[in-house]
Design an enzyme around this catalytic site. Sequence first.
Site, PDB file in Angstrom:
ATOM      1  N   ARG A 186       4.026   1.660   8.403  1.00 30.97           N
ATOM      2  CA  ARG A 186       3.981   3.122   8.316  1.00 30.97           C
ATOM      3  C   ARG A 186       4.491   3.631   9.650  1.00 30.97           C
ATOM      4  O   ARG A 186       4.016   3.199  10.709  1.00 30.97           O
ATOM      5  CB  ARG A 186       2.550   3.591   8.062  1.00 30.97           C
ATOM      6  CG  ARG A 186       2.031   3.210   6.694  1.00 30.97           C
ATOM      7  CD  ARG A 186       2.693   4.011   5.580  1.00 30.97           C
ATOM      8  NE  ARG A 186       2.232   3.606   4.262  1.00 30.97           N
ATOM      9  CZ  ARG A 186       2.534   4.264   3.139  1.00 30.97           C
ATOM     10  NH1 ARG A 186       3.314   5.325   3.185  1.00 30.97           N
ATOM     11  NH2 ARG A 186       2.080   3.859   1.985  1.00 30.97           N
ATOM     12  N   ASP A 243       7.088  10.237 -11.638  1.00 29.65           N
ATOM     13  CA  ASP A 243       6.747   8.816 -11.779  1.00 29.65           C
ATOM     14  C   ASP A 243       5.353   8.562 -11.213  1.00 29.65           C
ATOM     15  O   ASP A 243       4.823   9.367 -10.443  1.00 29.65           O
ATOM     16  CB  ASP A 243       7.785   7.912 -11.098  1.00 29.65           C
ATOM     17  CG  ASP A 243       7.874   8.109  -9.595  1.00 29.65           C
ATOM     18  OD1 ASP A 243       7.739   9.262  -9.122  1.00 29.65           O
ATOM     19  OD2 ASP A 243       8.093   7.117  -8.874  1.00 29.65           O
ATOM     20  N   HIS A 272       7.095  14.783  -8.119  1.00 27.46           N
ATOM     21  CA  HIS A 272       7.647  13.610  -8.795  1.00 27.46           C
ATOM     22  C   HIS A 272       6.874  13.319 -10.069  1.00 27.46           C
ATOM     23  O   HIS A 272       5.669  13.562 -10.134  1.00 27.46           O
ATOM     24  CB  HIS A 272       7.693  12.389  -7.870  1.00 27.46           C
ATOM     25  CG  HIS A 272       6.379  11.891  -7.372  1.00 27.46           C
ATOM     26  ND1 HIS A 272       5.647  10.935  -8.039  1.00 27.46           N
ATOM     27  CD2 HIS A 272       5.651  12.213  -6.272  1.00 27.46           C
ATOM     28  CE1 HIS A 272       4.531  10.680  -7.355  1.00 27.46           C
ATOM     29  NE2 HIS A 272       4.505  11.451  -6.282  1.00 27.46           N
ATOM     30  N   SER A 326       3.521   8.475   3.048  1.00 26.50           N
ATOM     31  CA  SER A 326       4.946   8.713   3.218  1.00 26.50           C
ATOM     32  C   SER A 326       5.491   9.433   2.002  1.00 26.50           C
ATOM     33  O   SER A 326       5.181   9.061   0.886  1.00 26.50           O
ATOM     34  CB  SER A 326       5.700   7.384   3.337  1.00 26.50           C
ATOM     35  OG  SER A 326       5.177   6.611   4.376  1.00 26.50           O
ATOM     36  N   HIS A 341       4.558 -33.489  -3.205  1.00 24.87           N
ATOM     37  CA  HIS A 341       3.260 -34.158  -3.236  1.00 24.87           C
ATOM     38  C   HIS A 341       2.665 -34.129  -1.822  1.00 24.87           C
ATOM     39  O   HIS A 341       3.299 -34.581  -0.870  1.00 24.87           O
ATOM     40  CB  HIS A 341       3.476 -35.602  -3.713  1.00 24.87           C
ATOM     41  CG  HIS A 341       2.217 -36.343  -3.989  1.00 24.87           C
ATOM     42  ND1 HIS A 341       1.342 -36.720  -3.009  1.00 24.87           N
ATOM     43  CD2 HIS A 341       1.690 -36.801  -5.154  1.00 24.87           C
ATOM     44  CE1 HIS A 341       0.336 -37.371  -3.543  1.00 24.87           C
ATOM     45  NE2 HIS A 341       0.525 -37.437  -4.856  1.00 24.87           N
ATOM     46  N   ASP A 373      -1.492  12.420  -8.512  1.00 26.26           N
ATOM     47  CA  ASP A 373      -0.255  11.984  -7.847  1.00 26.26           C
ATOM     48  C   ASP A 373       0.772  11.565  -8.890  1.00 26.26           C
ATOM     49  O   ASP A 373       0.814  10.411  -9.259  1.00 26.26           O
ATOM     50  CB  ASP A 373      -0.597  10.823  -6.902  1.00 26.26           C
ATOM     51  CG  ASP A 373       0.620  10.299  -6.148  1.00 26.26           C
ATOM     52  OD1 ASP A 373       1.626  11.013  -6.083  1.00 26.26           O
ATOM     53  OD2 ASP A 373       0.543   9.173  -5.639  1.00 26.26           O
ATOM     54  N   HIS A 399      -2.979   5.906  -6.608  1.00 27.62           N
ATOM     55  CA  HIS A 399      -2.546   4.501  -6.512  1.00 27.62           C
ATOM     56  C   HIS A 399      -3.665   3.509  -6.850  1.00 27.62           C
ATOM     57  O   HIS A 399      -3.470   2.312  -6.746  1.00 27.62           O
ATOM     58  CB  HIS A 399      -1.977   4.144  -5.127  1.00 27.62           C
ATOM     59  CG  HIS A 399      -0.801   4.973  -4.729  1.00 27.62           C
ATOM     60  ND1 HIS A 399       0.089   4.597  -3.740  1.00 27.62           N
ATOM     61  CD2 HIS A 399      -0.335   6.146  -5.202  1.00 27.62           C
ATOM     62  CE1 HIS A 399       1.022   5.520  -3.614  1.00 27.62           C
ATOM     63  NE2 HIS A 399       0.783   6.471  -4.491  1.00 27.62           N
ATOM     64  N   GLU A 405       9.739   8.380  -6.699  1.00 29.06           N
ATOM     65  CA  GLU A 405       8.998   8.575  -5.447  1.00 29.06           C
ATOM     66  C   GLU A 405       8.192   7.338  -5.101  1.00 29.06           C
ATOM     67  O   GLU A 405       8.074   6.973  -3.934  1.00 29.06           O
ATOM     68  CB  GLU A 405       8.083   9.794  -5.550  1.00 29.06           C
ATOM     69  CG  GLU A 405       7.602  10.316  -4.197  1.00 29.06           C
ATOM     70  CD  GLU A 405       6.442   9.551  -3.591  1.00 29.06           C
ATOM     71  OE1 GLU A 405       6.320   9.509  -2.361  1.00 29.06           O
ATOM     72  OE2 GLU A 405       5.639   8.967  -4.352  1.00 29.06           O
ATOM     73  N   GLU A 406       7.636   6.689  -6.120  1.00 24.90           N
ATOM     74  CA  GLU A 406       6.812   5.510  -5.866  1.00 24.90           C
ATOM     75  C   GLU A 406       7.663   4.252  -5.696  1.00 24.90           C
ATOM     76  O   GLU A 406       7.151   3.141  -5.640  1.00 24.90           O
ATOM     77  CB  GLU A 406       5.807   5.303  -7.006  1.00 24.90           C
ATOM     78  CG  GLU A 406       4.978   6.536  -7.372  1.00 24.90           C
ATOM     79  CD  GLU A 406       3.971   6.947  -6.303  1.00 24.90           C
ATOM     80  OE1 GLU A 406       4.007   6.392  -5.189  1.00 24.90           O
ATOM     81  OE2 GLU A 406       3.168   7.860  -6.580  1.00 24.90           O
TER      82      GLU A 406
HETATM   83 ZN   LIG Z   1       2.975  11.144  -4.906  1.00 21.74          ZN
END
Ligand SMILES: [Zn+2]
Length: 474
Positions: free
Chosen positions: A341, A101, A99, A412, A226, A132, A440, A166-167
């Site tokens: 997950r 992205d 990927h 994943s 309030h 990645d 990431h 993908e992300e």
């Molecule tokens: Zn990846």
Amino acid sequence: MTDPTRTPEPNPIDPAVEAALTASRSARAEALLEFARIPSISTQPEHAPDMVVAAEWVAAKLRGVGATEVEVVRTQLHPIVYGKIHEAPGAPTVLVYCHYDVQPVDPVELWETAPFVPFLRDGRFVGRGVADDKGQLVMHLSALEALRAAGKAPAVNLTFVFEGEEEYGSESLFAWIPQNRDRLAADLAVISDTTYFEGNVPAITIALRGIMYAQIDVELSSVDLHSGQYGGSVENPANALARIITALKGPDGRVRIPGFYDDVVPLTDADRAQIASLPFDEEAFRAETQVPALVGEAGWTILESRTIRPTLDVNGIWGGFQGDGAKTIIPAHAHAKVSTRLVANQDPQKIFEALRAYVEQVAPPGVKVTTTYIHGGEASLTPTDHPATQAAARAIRAVEGVDPVYIREGGSIPVTAAFDHVLGLPVVLAGFPQPNCNAHAPNEWLDERNFEAGTRIMVRLWDELATVPRGSEG
Ligand SMILES: [Zn+2]
């Protein structure tokens, strides 16, 4: 490549191809840096034009290595790059996936330099996407360029699918795959979006976790109230959200959503023994992640907890007053992003329905609670003894001089399940960054050594896969 415990073959790839790779080393590094300068963040709408630039960059490279039918396929979101090199009549056809992205870059202040000003220093690429997954995509392209420079073609037929979501859940690709079965006809798939094992041990990933991602919104009113006037007489959305989240998972690491574990395929004793045999150093892992202590699921090791057991996490939580000082309000609303997950054979939709029902059950009265499905993907599993897995193991052994370990990955890659379940292809997950590559996270990195090794493994892999009987069962 000078580890004395490793004995690569003297000539793991064709000498002419090796000569081409040696000659192109700096050009290949520069290609990765150029690619990594494109801020192709799929989840941020303002980067949509960059997604097209990145897709066109990949398409141009594919044309440059003589791929046919190269197309930047427009989708409802980001383009899919497609192309083929089918020059090996009678040989297996391999679907190749990476990927283009990347993940968002925040917190940007923790980066050594700007995330999209990548560099190569002391044998390490640093920048968003270098591991990645742009680095791996460039390894594939580099392997093909070297083959071409040596006047050769890959020994198998290659069909390329390089996606840009993908992300972000791969939705466009999931819609496109079933409509393009003919163009995607293959004998197996190779996905390069995984990593080596801890300690830079070459690895083939045989299992991936799936995912179900959702958002929980808790609403009280159209405006903040309030807290003096209303406090005590209305439900507070932030308090309510905290109660809901607390109910989702116990301190023992067990997810409390009824039915959550119903479809989990039980592990055999042999599976658990194989996992236990992996060279995993818990304390090194803890130190490297800079956490005070590791916490797993009761009854399971840390490695099992983070790879083959399903789990649930809050990915973000917000609502109410966040500035300096004090503001006496009851927030109008509060929100959380929650993901699970999943492992084989949990179904993301079914898990979402179970989450939604449970959230409704545990939500206090006095607020409006909505649970929304964002995206999901199934888990996948490919046997170690499959001929394609074994071909990849031979390619790795030839180049790295050591047998790969077989790992189950906690992350994943939903497309794996699509190739596996929709197209019926066995999937080989061959990836080359180190597992602590900060994918990431700030300062994402890739060893140039692994970049070089991975490129050569791809060259060798096409030779090895040419010997695999066509249509081997997944
Ligand atoms: Zn990846």
